[in-house]
Design a protein around this motif. Sequence first.
Motif, mmCIF file in Angstrom:
data_model
loop_
_atom_site.group_PDB
_atom_site.id
_atom_site.type_symbol
_atom_site.label_atom_id
_atom_site.label_comp_id
_atom_site.label_asym_id
_atom_site.label_seq_id
_atom_site.Cartn_x
_atom_site.Cartn_y
_atom_site.Cartn_z
ATOM 1 N N ALA A 1 27.593 39.328 47.939
ATOM 2 C CA ALA A 1 28.021 37.965 47.620
ATOM 3 C C ALA A 1 27.641 37.583 46.197
ATOM 4 O O ALA A 1 28.399 36.889 45.497
ATOM 5 N N GLU A 2 26.483 38.050 45.748
ATOM 6 C CA GLU A 2 26.074 37.779 44.364
ATOM 7 C C GLU A 2 27.054 38.394 43.373
ATOM 8 O O GLU A 2 27.430 37.775 42.363
ATOM 9 N N ILE A 58 36.746 40.747 40.931
ATOM 10 C CA ILE A 58 37.782 41.764 40.788
ATOM 11 C C ILE A 58 37.176 43.164 40.853
ATOM 12 O O ILE A 58 37.744 44.090 41.453
ATOM 13 N N GLU A 59 36.001 43.344 40.272
ATOM 14 C CA GLU A 59 35.357 44.654 40.300
ATOM 15 C C GLU A 59 34.891 45.011 41.706
ATOM 16 O O GLU A 59 34.959 46.169 42.117
ATOM 17 N N VAL A 60 34.427 44.014 42.433
ATOM 18 C CA VAL A 60 33.914 44.265 43.775
ATOM 19 C C VAL A 60 35.062 44.455 44.759
ATOM 20 O O VAL A 60 35.017 45.338 45.626
ATOM 21 N N ARG A 61 36.082 43.604 44.648
ATOM 22 C CA ARG A 61 37.256 43.681 45.526
ATOM 23 C C ARG A 61 38.511 43.730 44.675
ATOM 24 O O ARG A 61 39.134 42.700 44.395
#
Length: 683
Positions: free
Chosen positions: A378-379, A386-389
């Motif tokens: 979440a952080e 965008i990088e995470v998802r």
Amino acid sequence: MGSLIDLNLYPNPPNATTLATDHATTAATSIIPKIEPKSEPVDEPLDVPPESNSNPILGLISHPTTALVPHSQVDENNVYSEYNRISEMFRTAFAGDMERYDEIQATTPEPLAIVPVPEENQLSTVVAPSRRKNSSRSSELVRVTNLGIEDERYFRDVVRKTRMIYDSLRVLVVMEDDKRRCSGIVSTHRARGDLKASAVMKDRGLWLNRDKRIVGEIPGVHVGDVFFFRMELCVVGMHGQVQAGIDYLTSSQSSNGEPIATSVIVSGGYEDDEDAGDVIVYTGHGGQDKNNKQVVNQKLEGGNLGMERSMHYGIEVRVIRGLKYEGSPSGKVYVYDGLYKVLEAWFDVGKSGFGVYKFKLVRMENQPEMGSAILKLAENLRTKPIEVRPLGYVTFDLSLSKENIPVFLFNDIDTNHEPMYYNYLPTTIFPPFVYHYGGSGCTCVSGCSHNCFCAQKNGGEFAYDSNGLLVRGKPLIYECGPYCHCPPSCPNRVTQKGVRNRFEVFRSVETGWGVRSHDLIQAGSFICEYSGVVLTKDQAQLFTMNGDSLIYPNRFSERWAEWGDLSQVFSDYLRPTFPSVPPLDFAMDVSRMRNLACYMSHSSSPNVLVQLVLYDHLNIGFPHLMLFAMENIPPLRELSIDYGAADEWMGKLLQSSSKYIMSKDEQALQRCSLPIPFPVVIL
């Protein structure tokens, strides 16, 4: 039906000091280490130890409460029947309000009695300055297995209500301290609401799981649950030490004279700790100075020996991670990350050059994702979504800048973008005649105090503390509004300021849409308004003929009454009835204009409550529906509301949401028994 398994260890186990033998010569020639529990960093110096004979608030004798009662044995009309046994003690415990703790006198009957205690056996106790010794924790080691869905729901409800009492009491203590300061009564230290709340609950017998020492999962506590204070872990029975990192059954309590570790807190307090998530190298306790530096060798005793014995018997330990968290009232959070097995234990030379005991903990399989990993995810979502998802985000602001903070729309399941087709409505639209009601506001210039006009409209007190947390739910809350002279920073202006957390509407693989936050939401915090276009009764009848989606506010369950309910603490507690509100005879159309609240799922055990609030007009028949957190809600955990009785008027929203939340509950409530590597007795 669940079972309690008595962990009856071998009467003549192998030598428990095997690890220590290899290092006997070294230990004999070294400085005797400092023998103390493995302490972890704390937010402030703690005022009381976990088993203190004194109490900062009350001097009442404390007794454990029976929390683990199988569902079938509980009075169906009162799931808190175990608390009723001490109701008489509640009646006499408080003679005044929270600021008069040191002046209370009380008469306390035996709280654990199943039948009334004869008068001659009752204890008359003067709270100050006399002190009574609190009952010690149980030495009976058990594991809870094979809980059915109904049992899980029962225990979850017990934990939720206990945590609500804790949070409500803590907020009340802080608010009372603020009131004293506003009145010119200034003390050296600010009130430690976390300590005082836990002390009151302990003296009332409201701490859970004191009658059994539980190994493994605590019924009603789920992986990923978040706590802001160490004392709250003690209250629910997750970890019984205020500062010690290893909680264990001592050798003096154990039936075979050996300590057994039950839980550990990992928070980076030891320089030799290594935390890789699923695998932890945990350093034992002892041998540190006041600056947490290792200065002498450790010994295989106390919690260290308990960890080694847990490894020997194959007993799992609960792992709670302590993490720094910006915005936390304590500066940290404690998240339950599940069960681990102690697979290895060895003596090693630490970074400071002194001998330390190390334990390799490996996370057991088939558990939900670690709460600490979700906090980290979440952080990252807050800073670089965008990088995470890289796939799934339909828009980064469903509200089109109408909210203070953008609302994400996420769907990585299909091509359904339905929420994009509605006009986003940040606040409710009322008919023009609602604003025709005249009125007056407070004349406060620099800021409102507890004796201003608006406070009197609320029954003589404000609904929020200085941090904007809801102190107690009420039938209706008056906030300062356009008629008032106070500035926008007034503490009585909370819900009208809009959304303060990062939310996303997301697509569920089961049935529909849901809402979750990228932030950790503290219990009592404002979430958002449940908005729509208000229709009169006649207008609503016409709209329903067209099959439009309508929400009827009078059908929401009155969950506001649960927040701040201290009837288990104060015998004279009465459910708030002021300000009174007439039946809400209107509906809200959400078929064309809506906000993120309309996508929240229905649940019979919700984590969000509906509180009626007035601020921009004074027509009590048409309040705003404001949503508040009923518990600490971890990031990415779905938000849910109790919509009340489902019928044909609730429309498609409730029908689809209800199916979805039940599906998730059934999956989360499934439990299976774990193999026991030693003789057991099933109770």
